[in-house]
Design an enzyme around this catalytic site. Sequence first.
Site, PDB file in Angstrom:
ATOM      1  N   ASP A  78     100.692 -10.940 -22.330  1.00 50.45           N
ATOM      2  CA  ASP A  78     102.396 -10.783 -22.007  1.00 50.45           C
ATOM      3  C   ASP A  78     103.123 -11.213 -23.291  1.00 50.45           C
ATOM      4  O   ASP A  78     104.089 -10.550 -23.423  1.00 50.45           O
ATOM      5  CB  ASP A  78     102.715 -11.246 -20.601  1.00 50.45           C
ATOM      6  CG  ASP A  78     102.406 -10.612 -19.481  1.00 50.45           C
ATOM      7  OD1 ASP A  78     101.627  -9.745 -19.491  1.00 50.45           O
ATOM      8  OD2 ASP A  78     103.079 -10.929 -18.437  1.00 50.45           O
ATOM      9  N   CYS A 119      94.460 -14.114 -17.528  1.00 44.20           N
ATOM     10  CA  CYS A 119      95.750 -14.055 -17.792  1.00 44.20           C
ATOM     11  C   CYS A 119      96.579 -13.406 -16.615  1.00 44.20           C
ATOM     12  O   CYS A 119      96.024 -12.936 -15.601  1.00 44.20           O
ATOM     13  CB  CYS A 119      96.302 -13.500 -19.147  1.00 44.20           C
ATOM     14  SG  CYS A 119      95.870 -14.735 -20.333  1.00 44.20           S
ATOM     15  N   ASP A 120      97.968 -13.301 -16.752  1.00 44.05           N
ATOM     16  CA  ASP A 120      98.841 -12.946 -15.703  1.00 44.05           C
ATOM     17  C   ASP A 120      98.220 -12.038 -14.657  1.00 44.05           C
ATOM     18  O   ASP A 120      98.274 -12.447 -13.449  1.00 44.05           O
ATOM     19  CB  ASP A 120      99.990 -12.663 -16.461  1.00 44.05           C
ATOM     20  CG  ASP A 120     100.925 -13.244 -17.066  1.00 44.05           C
ATOM     21  OD1 ASP A 120     100.373 -14.427 -17.674  1.00 44.05           O
ATOM     22  OD2 ASP A 120     102.115 -13.431 -17.127  1.00 44.05           O
ATOM     23  N   LYS A 121      98.253 -10.804 -14.843  1.00 46.55           N
ATOM     24  CA  LYS A 121      97.852  -9.968 -13.849  1.00 46.55           C
ATOM     25  C   LYS A 121      96.551  -9.698 -13.486  1.00 46.55           C
ATOM     26  O   LYS A 121      96.194  -9.247 -12.291  1.00 46.55           O
ATOM     27  CB  LYS A 121      98.504  -8.311 -14.296  1.00 46.55           C
ATOM     28  CG  LYS A 121      99.812  -8.264 -14.614  1.00 46.55           C
ATOM     29  CD  LYS A 121     100.987  -9.272 -13.909  1.00 46.55           C
ATOM     30  CE  LYS A 121     101.966  -9.432 -14.789  1.00 46.55           C
ATOM     31  NZ  LYS A 121     101.719 -10.242 -16.051  1.00 46.55           N
ATOM     32  N   CYS A 191      97.926 -19.666 -21.986  1.00 44.00           N
ATOM     33  CA  CYS A 191      99.005 -20.334 -22.551  1.00 44.00           C
ATOM     34  C   CYS A 191      99.702 -21.645 -21.796  1.00 44.00           C
ATOM     35  O   CYS A 191      99.455 -21.531 -20.619  1.00 44.00           O
ATOM     36  CB  CYS A 191     100.456 -19.587 -22.919  1.00 44.00           C
ATOM     37  SG  CYS A 191     100.308 -18.256 -24.029  1.00 44.00           S
ATOM     38  N   GLU A 442     109.279  -8.535 -18.111  1.00 48.85           N
ATOM     39  CA  GLU A 442     109.762 -10.073 -18.031  1.00 48.85           C
ATOM     40  C   GLU A 442     110.856 -10.291 -19.346  1.00 48.85           C
ATOM     41  O   GLU A 442     110.726  -9.537 -20.255  1.00 48.85           O
ATOM     42  CB  GLU A 442     108.651 -10.729 -18.483  1.00 48.85           C
ATOM     43  CG  GLU A 442     107.594 -10.890 -17.405  1.00 48.85           C
ATOM     44  CD  GLU A 442     106.382 -11.726 -17.811  1.00 48.85           C
ATOM     45  OE1 GLU A 442     105.847 -12.356 -16.966  1.00 48.85           O
ATOM     46  OE2 GLU A 442     106.185 -12.075 -19.241  1.00 48.85           O
ATOM     47  N   SER A 468     109.395 -14.418 -17.432  1.00 51.88           N
ATOM     48  CA  SER A 468     108.079 -15.028 -17.615  1.00 51.88           C
ATOM     49  C   SER A 468     107.964 -16.508 -17.268  1.00 51.88           C
ATOM     50  O   SER A 468     109.055 -17.233 -16.935  1.00 51.88           O
ATOM     51  CB  SER A 468     107.756 -15.237 -19.131  1.00 51.88           C
ATOM     52  OG  SER A 468     106.855 -15.959 -19.630  1.00 51.88           O
TER      53      SER A 468
END
Length: 555
Positions: A78, A119-121, A191, A442, A468
């Site tokens: 992202d 990570c995110d998704k 992160c 985002e 985010s």
Amino acid sequence: MKSDAVKKGLQQAPHRSLFNALGMTEEEMERPLVGIVCSYNEIVPGHMNLDKIANAVKMGVAMAGGTPIMFPAIAVCDGIAMGHEGMKYSLVTRDLIADSTECMAKAHQFDALVMIPNCDKNVPGLLMAAARVNVPTVFVSGGPMLAGHVGGHKTSLSSMFEAVGANAAGKMSLEELNEYECKACPTCGSCSGMYTANSMNCLTEALGMGLKGNGTIPAVYSERLKLAKHAGMAVMELYRKNIRPRDIMTKDAILNALTVDMALGCSTNSMLHLPAIAHEVGFDFDISFANEISEKTPNLCHLAPAGPTYMEDLNEAGGVYAVMNELREVGLLHEDCITVTGNTIGENIKDCENKNPQVIRPLDNPYSKTGGLAILKGNLAPDGSVVKRSAVVDEMMVHKGPARVFECEEDAIVAIKGGKIVPGDVVVIRYEGPKGGPGMREMLNPTSAIAGMGLGSSVALITDGRFSGASRGASIGHVSPEAAVGGPIALVEEGDIIKINIPEMTLELDVSDEVLAERRKNWTPREPKVTTGYLARYASMVTSGNRGAILAIDK
């Protein structure tokens, strides 16, 4: 074994010939086939170490009597996708990941799965797939990045984005900006703050789908490799006991995750992903649940960007289980939910102490008596909107100001960095929702620019897009219905007064019903921004943010 459908009997002789082509022995074919779903790639810092995690998982599976077989899942960074058309392709990968994993797992008749996201998704996408496939499954993430260090202070990706805004405002030199650039993200891993990736990896523990430490053990620690081996062993025990994802991800487990979300102060994106996961197990998750749970759940953690602590600090303080044990003491958790350990949540967390009350505040000294997220409703967001209130300064909890209206993120950034946004303004960015974006980008660049330019305590931002987990301030996203389907956010005009009251959970446009009705008569839907490829197909099926931006035929 489920895999007998591709291994046993005369009719499966052609199938076995293909296993022979893989170099698989008869002994391996006699064992349960365990799919290792690995999100490794060389473009995402949070995924560059997942090959090592996968090898450790495979060793654990083999030690416990299974045959591990790895296949991939895609992942988007992202941070790298931020601020340009690439961000349209972030959220949409959640469904690609879920769909492709479902296809691979069912086509090859795996007996069990170990999911390796970070990570995110990837985390919610693989949780969705786990619910669909419903064979014994354990999650083990790649782990969070260590915090950076600049000028004696810990830093993270959000510090980097805000440094750009500070430079634009003349508050930071190019030399100082370069130092941040070189030091903010010092290791592999997701992160280092309580951003979306770490939020979802922590909530995987709370759901019961990951082992202790899944969300917090840093990526570079050898303990992470041990965790991966134990995950491989654990999936074989789940297989023997026939404990499946839908046995674990029940309504009560999802409500546990939402409760832990409130205590940790997780990313607003959890209000997209938890409803989508719930949808896969047949639970109609109304985001208004968040307010009900928030009202009785204290916010115990202020990790970056809300505060000065990072994932490594949460890990040393006892991790997610220590937070859950605090909540257990006042009866806020459903303790009888089964987990991938084979034990209940209550059994898992009972002896997990809070080792640092400065990182995990005790119940008698919370940051606030209410949770980290809030759902705001009103005539501007009839179906709801989401704010990370734990990252909002006190003076912005109640705010009223004129709307500064932008039709896309890029135009808003130009205005912010050009000094055209002044204290008191309410920046409105619309046509960035799931359908209108498409892809619900985002808005980390504009929120970071606002913070970096010293406007974080005087300017709010409202969007039908999302934020985010690195965003802070009065950033209100997921406004539903979105502009593209004629939601009230499409009717806002420059200078309209917008009233925000986070304690009262309201978001109001100070315009009469009669005026809004007249504006609606003159409103016409916009032509789609994208008409070909995956984004066009996505836009044709996606629902609004309040439903988790799930794909549905009947929108």
